[in-house]
Design an enzyme around this catalytic site. Structure first.
Site, PDB file in Angstrom:
ATOM      1  N   GLU A   1     -18.009  21.850 -16.370  1.00 22.27           N
ATOM      2  CA  GLU A   1     -18.750  20.450 -16.734  1.00 22.27           C
ATOM      3  C   GLU A   1     -17.786  19.554 -16.022  1.00 22.27           C
ATOM      4  OE1 GLU A   1     -19.432  20.218 -21.156  1.00 22.27           O
ATOM      5  OE2 GLU A   1     -18.128  21.927 -20.878  1.00 22.27           O
TER       6      GLU A   1
ATOM      7  N   LYS B   1     -16.614  28.151 -30.945  1.00 26.24           N
ATOM      8  CA  LYS B   1     -16.901  27.478 -29.502  1.00 26.24           C
ATOM      9  C   LYS B   1     -16.091  28.205 -28.288  1.00 26.24           C
ATOM     10  CE  LYS B   1     -19.412  24.798 -28.494  1.00 26.24           C
ATOM     11  NZ  LYS B   1     -19.490  23.271 -28.692  1.00 26.24           N
TER      12      LYS B   1
ATOM     13  N   TYR C   1     -10.074  -5.779  13.015  1.00 30.49           N
ATOM     14  CA  TYR C   1      -9.403  -5.409  11.883  1.00 30.49           C
ATOM     15  C   TYR C   1      -9.534  -6.664  10.744  1.00 30.49           C
ATOM     16  CZ  TYR C   1      -5.789  -3.947   8.557  1.00 30.49           C
ATOM     17  OH  TYR C   1      -5.232  -3.533   7.446  1.00 30.49           O
TER      18      TYR C   1
ATOM     19  N   THR D   1     -38.561  27.806 -11.074  1.00 27.21           N
ATOM     20  CA  THR D   1     -38.742  26.591 -10.641  1.00 27.21           C
ATOM     21  C   THR D   1     -39.386  25.877 -11.965  1.00 27.21           C
ATOM     22  OG1 THR D   1     -41.486  27.050 -10.602  1.00 27.21           O
ATOM     23  CG2 THR D   1     -40.022  27.674  -8.659  1.00 27.21           C
ATOM     24  N   HIS D   2     -39.003  24.704 -11.871  1.00 27.64           N
ATOM     25  CA  HIS D   2     -39.117  23.612 -13.018  1.00 27.64           C
ATOM     26  C   HIS D   2     -38.263  24.162 -14.042  1.00 27.64           C
ATOM     27  CE1 HIS D   2     -42.746  21.880 -10.679  1.00 27.64           C
ATOM     28  NE2 HIS D   2     -43.116  23.482 -10.430  1.00 27.64           N
TER      29      HIS D   2
ATOM     30  N   ASN E   1      -2.496  -2.022  13.279  1.00 29.76           N
ATOM     31  CA  ASN E   1      -3.979  -2.128  13.346  1.00 29.76           C
ATOM     32  C   ASN E   1      -4.349  -0.800  14.195  1.00 29.76           C
ATOM     33  OD1 ASN E   1      -3.758  -4.380  12.080  1.00 29.76           O
ATOM     34  ND2 ASN E   1      -4.846  -5.579  13.590  1.00 29.76           N
TER      35      ASN E   1
ATOM     36  N   LYS F   1      -8.285   3.938   2.112  1.00 29.28           N
ATOM     37  CA  LYS F   1      -7.497   5.217   1.755  1.00 29.28           C
ATOM     38  C   LYS F   1      -7.683   5.615   0.517  1.00 29.28           C
ATOM     39  CE  LYS F   1      -4.236   3.277   4.469  1.00 29.28           C
ATOM     40  NZ  LYS F   1      -5.426   2.499   5.302  1.00 29.28           N
TER      41      LYS F   1
ATOM     42  N   SER G   1       0.675  -1.180  -0.069  1.00 33.32           N
ATOM     43  CA  SER G   1      -0.023  -0.118   0.045  1.00 33.32           C
ATOM     44  C   SER G   1       0.830   1.434   0.142  1.00 33.32           C
ATOM     45  CB  SER G   1      -0.926  -0.170   1.390  1.00 33.32           C
ATOM     46  OG  SER G   1      -0.186  -0.011   2.487  1.00 33.32           O
TER      47      SER G   1
ATOM     48  N   ASN H   1     -16.348  26.994 -24.455  1.00 33.99           N
ATOM     49  CA  ASN H   1     -16.654  26.005 -23.723  1.00 33.99           C
ATOM     50  C   ASN H   1     -16.517  26.273 -22.219  1.00 33.99           C
ATOM     51  OD1 ASN H   1     -17.910  24.629 -25.912  1.00 33.99           O
ATOM     52  ND2 ASN H   1     -15.858  23.573 -26.398  1.00 33.99           N
TER      53      ASN H   1
ATOM     54  N   GLN I   1      -7.609  -1.755   4.391  1.00 30.71           N
ATOM     55  CA  GLN I   1      -6.678  -0.980   3.678  1.00 30.71           C
ATOM     56  C   GLN I   1      -7.221  -0.090   2.658  1.00 30.71           C
ATOM     57  OE1 GLN I   1      -2.608  -2.526   3.212  1.00 30.71           O
ATOM     58  NE2 GLN I   1      -2.855  -2.638   1.065  1.00 30.71           N
TER      59      GLN I   1
ATOM     60  N   SER J   1     -13.022  24.923 -29.376  1.00 30.28           N
ATOM     61  CA  SER J   1     -13.070  23.522 -29.861  1.00 30.28           C
ATOM     62  C   SER J   1     -11.824  23.372 -30.984  1.00 30.28           C
ATOM     63  CB  SER J   1     -14.604  23.454 -30.441  1.00 30.28           C
ATOM     64  OG  SER J   1     -14.416  22.610 -31.537  1.00 30.28           O
TER      65      SER J   1
HETATM   66  N1  ARG Z   1      -1.575  -1.126   5.442  1.00 27.91           N
HETATM   67  C1  ARG Z   1      -2.410  -1.355   6.383  1.00 27.91           C
HETATM   68  C2  ARG Z   1      -3.637  -0.918   6.514  1.00 27.91           C
HETATM   69  O1  ARG Z   1      -3.902   0.241   5.882  1.00 27.91           O
HETATM   70  C3  ARG Z   1      -2.049  -1.215   7.881  1.00 27.91           C
HETATM   71  C4  ARG Z   1      -2.269  -2.400   8.812  1.00 27.91           C
HETATM   72  C5  ARG Z   1      -1.778  -3.416   8.593  1.00 27.91           C
HETATM   73  N2  ARG Z   1      -2.065  -4.662   9.636  1.00 27.91           N
HETATM   74  C6  ARG Z   1      -2.056  -5.843   9.303  1.00 27.91           C
HETATM   75  N3  ARG Z   1      -2.476  -6.500  10.168  1.00 27.91           N
HETATM   76  N4  ARG Z   1      -1.758  -6.320   8.111  1.00 27.91           N
HETATM   77  O2  ARG Z   1      -4.912  -1.163   6.957  1.00 27.91           O
END
Ligand code: ARG
Length: 475
Positions: free
Chosen positions: A294, A287, A321, A159-160, A114, A329, A26, A289, A326, A281
């Site tokens: 958008e 044009k 956990y 409205t509408h 964790n 993120k 990650s 734009n 993971q 364009s």
């Molecule tokens: N990269 C993991 C996450 O974002 C970190 C925690 C990893 N923990 C584990 N028991 N493998 O959740």
């Protein structure tokens, strides 16, 4: 990579398969947690030293080492090793390189990745909310300036998407200020629940050391500690709440974007975009734009997607956990980047928009946008509103059949529909219509100015504070 380089290498006879390493890594994403990871570790190490869980000298050396890492991160010089799975491993490895593996190896006492990643994500989200609220405030400030400048300019209200009643442009713009204010409220509310420290929850059950969890939380600028270790390591509600608040905010920006697109059409002709904020364009030379608007509208889909993604990831996850977490993120960072850049570009674009106020005014007076005011005129002369509504409806049908506006009818024609009409019916105008709506929350120019003043005061009060009420920088 050599399996023995891993902290859990002792359990394994063979290194992880490369494909597995690539699939589970990650670091490309969670590198953005570097600052939070180090800040959390500093607070943790200090506490371990204070509590006598590790020798005080070791704690001090760890903290000094981590402070150097923080410096490296802030200068963009932190060397990331892509072969190390995640940011936590990277920080630990870099610390070991700086102060030696023996001392560095004490940092992870009484901590699991964790509870560590849960803390990092919370700290990051709090900082993100802080920056988000600032960006919303900047856009509000731009809208407030425009609303004040156009407190008296009139355009048709819809409205509408049919012309309904005249409103002031300032009033229209202030509608977006109110939406954004509710967005601030949602982000702030999310921050309150995010500002809890999960550290000390360990892998899932707590930690067998005399930890000072409250002290760590205080040092990090957090309001308190989480109550239940199983919940704390698996809770990502704060990500869901952040995504939900962001989705609503982006929906508001998308509505604003849609109006910019509509208003810039030849059909509306209410605004012209500045050359610097429009694109041409490659085929059609005429044009111009509204691509920024958008894309703001289009990227709303991405943010909704990120909200659904985290909800789906969490659905049916057993305690506590799970590695699925993971996946919180990528969407979190993407939503932040997308919403921040959209708030920013809107705040830059709006002051450059040229408003064709005369054309707006003409559109507000044309057609039958004043029909309600003619009905209200009859009400003032004593008619029940329903009856007045009926009479003016017939009047509009009569005028429309001849392709004339209400203001083009003669008094004699008016009087054919009701004897209550007098000469002053011709005094009804878009100006009189907006000025008449002189109630709190109404479109009358002086009400708009009051609303602007109230919103400015609200904004002023917020400047320099964080959503959680702590100092601007947690540590
Ligand atoms: N990269 C993991 C996450 O974002 C970190 C925690 C990893 N923990 C584990 N028991 N493998 O959740």
């Amino acid at each position: 990579m050599d399996g023995t380089r891993k902290p859990w290498g002792g359990r394994f006879a063979r290194p992880t398969d490369r494909v597995v390493e690539a699939y589970t890594a990650s670091i490309d994403v969670d590198r953005r947690l570097a600052r939070e990871d180090i800040l959390g570790s500093i607070a943790h190490a200090r506490m371990l030293g204070r509590q006598g869980i590790i020798p005080a000298e070791d704690a001090a050396r760890i903290v000094t080492g981590l402070e150097r890492l923080l410096d490296e991160v802030e200068r963009g010089e932190f060397p990331l090793d892509p072969a190390l799975e995640d940011i936590h491993m990277n920080v630990e490895a870099r610390l070991a390189a700086l102060i030696g593996p023996e001392v560095a190896g004490r940092l992870h006492t009484a901590r699991s990745r964790n509870d560590q990643v849960a803390l990092d994500a919370r700290l990051w989200t709090l900082r993100a909310i802080d920056e988000m609220v600032d960006a919303i405030d900047r856009l509000q400030a731009v809208l407030l300036d425009l609303a004040e400048r156009h407190a008296e300019d009139i355009l048709p209200g819809y409205t509408h998407l049919q012309r309904a009643q005249p409103v002031t442009l300032g009033h229209h713009l202030m509608a977006y200020v109110e939406m954004l204010e509710r967005d601030v409220g949602r982000f702030t509310d999310c921050a309150r629940r995010t500002a809890s420290s999960p550290l000390g929850s360990g892998a899932l059950a707590g930690a067998p050391y005399p930890l000072d969890r409250e002290g760590v939380a205080r040092e990090l600028g957090l309001a308190g500690v989480t109550e239940n270790s199983l919940d704390a390591v698996s809770d990502r509600d704060f990500v869901v709440e952040f995504q939900a608040a962001a989705a609503i905010c982006m929906m508001h920006l998308s509505r604003l974007a849609e109006e910019i697109v509509l208003w810039s059409t030849t059909e509306f002709g209410f605004i012209t975009l500045d050359d610097a904020f429009a694109t041409g364009s490659s085929l059609m030379p005429q044009k111009k734009n509204p691509d920024v608007a958008e894309l703001a509208r289009g990227r709303t889909g991405r943010i909704y997607g990120n909200l659904i993604a985290i909800l789906t990831t969490l659905k049916a996850l057993p305690l506590s956990y799970n590695r699925d977490l993971q996946e919180d993120k990528p969407g979190l960072f993407d939503t932040f980047d997308t919403l921040m850049s959209t708030l920013d570009i809107m705040a830059r674009m709006l002051p450059t928009v040229h408003f064709h106020t005369e054309r707006m005014r003409a559109a507000a007076g044309a057609g039958y946008a004043l029909a309600t005011d003619v009905a209200d005129y009859l009400v003032q002369k004593g008619l029940p509103f329903r009856e007045a509504h009926h009479i003016v409806g017939a009047l509009v049908a009569y005028a429309a059949k001849q392709g004339r506006g209400l203001h083009e009818l003669t008094l004699a024609e008016y009087q054919r529909f009701s004897p209550l009409f007098e000469d002053d019916v011709h005094a009804i105008s878009a100006e009189s219509a907006v000025c008449a709506r002189d109630v709190p929350g109404g479109t009358a120019p002086h009400r708009v100015r009051e609303a602007v003043a109230r919103a400015r005061a609200r904004l002023q009060e917020r400047v320099g504070t964080t959503p959680t009420g702590s100092a601007r920088d947690p540590v």
